[in-house]
Motif scaffolding. Structure first.
Motif, PDB file in Angstrom:
ATOM      1  N   GLU A 170       0.848  -1.189   0.000  1.00 11.18           N
ATOM      2  CA  GLU A 170       0.000   0.000   0.000  1.00 11.18           C
ATOM      3  C   GLU A 170       0.882   1.236   0.000  1.00 11.18           C
ATOM      4  OE1 GLU A 170      -2.743   1.644   3.312  1.00 11.18           O
ATOM      5  OE2 GLU A 170      -3.856  -0.006   2.362  1.00 11.18           O
ATOM      6  N   VAL A 171       0.585   2.161  -0.899  1.00  8.47           N
ATOM      7  CA  VAL A 171       1.294   3.438  -0.953  1.00  8.47           C
ATOM      8  C   VAL A 171       0.228   4.529  -1.017  1.00  8.47           C
ATOM      9  CG1 VAL A 171       2.968   4.849  -2.208  1.00  8.47           C
ATOM     10  CG2 VAL A 171       3.179   2.352  -2.268  1.00  8.47           C
ATOM     11  N   LEU A 172       0.306   5.478  -0.101  1.00  9.21           N
ATOM     12  CA  LEU A 172      -0.661   6.588  -0.052  1.00  9.21           C
ATOM     13  C   LEU A 172      -2.102   6.089   0.032  1.00  9.21           C
ATOM     14  CD1 LEU A 172       0.932   8.878  -2.815  1.00  9.21           C
ATOM     15  CD2 LEU A 172       1.146   9.163  -0.346  1.00  9.21           C
ATOM     16  N   GLY A 173      -2.281   4.909   0.637  1.00 10.01           N
ATOM     17  CA  GLY A 173      -3.620   4.344   0.779  1.00 10.01           C
ATOM     18  C   GLY A 173      -4.124   3.592  -0.440  1.00 10.01           C
ATOM     19  N   PHE A 174      -3.277   3.423  -1.459  1.00  8.40           N
ATOM     20  CA  PHE A 174      -3.662   2.726  -2.692  1.00  8.40           C
ATOM     21  C   PHE A 174      -2.888   1.424  -2.847  1.00  8.40           C
ATOM     22  CE2 PHE A 174      -4.457   7.203  -3.536  1.00  8.40           C
ATOM     23  CZ  PHE A 174      -5.694   7.194  -4.177  1.00  8.40           C
TER      24      PHE A 174
ATOM     25  N   LYS B 154       3.834  13.181  -4.534  1.00 10.63           N
ATOM     26  CA  LYS B 154       4.038  13.028  -3.090  1.00 10.63           C
ATOM     27  C   LYS B 154       5.116  11.991  -2.812  1.00 10.63           C
ATOM     28  CE  LYS B 154      -0.582  14.393  -1.621  1.00 10.63           C
ATOM     29  NZ  LYS B 154      -1.859  13.935  -1.073  1.00 10.63           N
ATOM     30  N   VAL B 155       5.244  11.035  -3.742  1.00  7.77           N
ATOM     31  CA  VAL B 155       6.249   9.975  -3.595  1.00  7.77           C
ATOM     32  C   VAL B 155       7.057   9.882  -4.884  1.00  7.77           C
ATOM     33  CG1 VAL B 155       6.660   7.507  -3.172  1.00  7.77           C
ATOM     34  CG2 VAL B 155       4.765   8.664  -2.021  1.00  7.77           C
ATOM     35  N   LEU B 156       8.382   9.875  -4.726  1.00  7.32           N
ATOM     36  CA  LEU B 156       9.290   9.771  -5.868  1.00  7.32           C
ATOM     37  C   LEU B 156      10.139   8.522  -5.697  1.00  7.32           C
ATOM     38  CD1 LEU B 156      10.685  10.994  -8.409  1.00  7.32           C
ATOM     39  CD2 LEU B 156      12.120  12.320  -6.839  1.00  7.32           C
ATOM     40  N   PHE B 157      10.024   7.592  -6.650  1.00  9.25           N
ATOM     41  CA  PHE B 157      10.836   6.386  -6.645  1.00  9.25           C
ATOM     42  C   PHE B 157      12.017   6.627  -7.580  1.00  9.25           C
ATOM     43  CE2 PHE B 157       6.418   4.790  -6.048  1.00  9.25           C
ATOM     44  CZ  PHE B 157       6.563   4.268  -4.771  1.00  9.25           C
ATOM     45  N   LEU B 158      13.231   6.480  -7.061  1.00 12.11           N
ATOM     46  CA  LEU B 158      14.439   6.708  -7.854  1.00 12.11           C
ATOM     47  C   LEU B 158      15.274   5.430  -7.895  1.00 12.11           C
ATOM     48  CD1 LEU B 158      15.632  10.198  -6.527  1.00 12.11           C
ATOM     49  CD2 LEU B 158      14.462   9.713  -8.676  1.00 12.11           C
ATOM     50  N   ASP B 159      15.442   4.880  -9.078  1.00 14.55           N
ATOM     51  CA  ASP B 159      16.233   3.665  -9.237  1.00 14.55           C
ATOM     52  C   ASP B 159      17.553   4.021  -9.911  1.00 14.55           C
ATOM     53  OD1 ASP B 159      16.759   0.923  -9.060  1.00 14.55           O
ATOM     54  OD2 ASP B 159      15.918   0.527 -11.044  1.00 14.55           O
TER      55      ASP B 159
ATOM     56  N   GLN C 279       9.058  18.319   0.985  1.00 16.89           N
ATOM     57  CA  GLN C 279       8.750  17.178   1.861  1.00 16.89           C
ATOM     58  C   GLN C 279       8.239  15.964   1.078  1.00 16.89           C
ATOM     59  OE1 GLN C 279       9.387  17.348   5.403  1.00 16.89           O
ATOM     60  NE2 GLN C 279      10.515  19.018   4.479  1.00 16.89           N
ATOM     61  N   THR C 280       8.716  15.805  -0.134  1.00 12.88           N
ATOM     62  CA  THR C 280       8.361  14.655  -0.948  1.00 12.88           C
ATOM     63  C   THR C 280       9.055  13.422  -0.385  1.00 12.88           C
ATOM     64  OG1 THR C 280       8.190  16.057  -2.908  1.00 12.88           O
ATOM     65  CG2 THR C 280       8.501  13.709  -3.303  1.00 12.88           C
ATOM     66  N   THR C 281       8.331  12.325  -0.295  1.00 12.44           N
ATOM     67  CA  THR C 281       8.939  11.063   0.133  1.00 12.44           C
ATOM     68  C   THR C 281       9.742  10.525  -1.038  1.00 12.44           C
ATOM     69  OG1 THR C 281       7.144  10.578   1.664  1.00 12.44           O
ATOM     70  CG2 THR C 281       8.463   8.704   0.910  1.00 12.44           C
TER      71      THR C 281
END
Length: 198
Positions: A30-34, A124-129, A155-157
């Motif tokens: 679950e991320v951000l309730g999704f 709100k959420v940034l995934f960096l690979d 304040q981005t995750t």
């Protein structure tokens, strides 16, 4: 958050699941309730994924054109879009390159543009690979400094995978270490270093 582990540990696979690209064979997330792999628009508009080895910009188009595509996809009002593009391109010192074809950019310039494209909609959420993979030392530092500043300001995750410990040390207070798909450590980087550095 630094997301660490040896090659083949499952870092990229996990990021692909959390961003909704892959559907897991079992388990839940679950991320951000999704639930990410349900790929709901409300979810996808709140996240971004940047993969150091995969380009999201259109190779033959000027960067600005790819950014305009993102503006349309994320339905960013034009005024906000122009303001954000101006702000981000100034921060990364690439404003003068917005009208250059993506394929004519250096790897470092391209990564800066990838980051701009990923951040235009203020996720709100940034995934960096592996965002600094293949970059020279100067370009790595510029990207790190930018991410630190952006994170503090908005304040981005950020969930970051990297093989460069400099990235992790400069950006991450918390780290999650996985091996063969299992979490083997989740806590402060300082504690991990103190306990295992030798």
């Amino acid at each position: 958050v630094g997301f660490l582990g040896p090659n083949g540990a499952g870092k990229t696979t996990t990021l692909k699941m959390l961003s909704g690209i892959l559907h897991p064979s079992s388990g839940e997330a679950e991320v951000l309730g999704f639930t990410p792999w349900q790929r709901k628009n409300e979810y996808l508009k709140q996240i971004s994924l940047v993969m150091g080895q995969k380009a999201q910009l259109w190779w033959d188009l000027p960067c600005r054109e790819s950014m305009l595509l993102s503006q349309a996809i994320y339905e960013i009002p034009m005024r906000e879009f122009k303001q954000r593009l101006d702000q981000l391109s100034k921060l990364l010192n690439v404003k003068q390159l917005l009208d250059v074809q993506v394929r004519k950019l250096s790897l470092g310039e391209r990564m800066k543009m990838e980051l701009i494209g990923a951040l235009l909609h203020h996720p709100k959420v940034l995934f960096l690979d592996e965002p600094t993979i293949g970059l020279d030392v100067v370009a790595q530092k510029v990207i790190r400094d930018f991410l630190r500043e952006y994170n503090q300001k908005y304040q981005t995750t950020i969930l970051l995978t990297s093989h460069y410990m400099e990235d992790v040390e400069a950006l991450c207070k918390r780290v999650v270490v996985i091996n063969q798909g299992q979490i083997v450590y989740d806590g402060l980087l300082a504690t991990l270093v103190k306990k295992y550095a030798r």
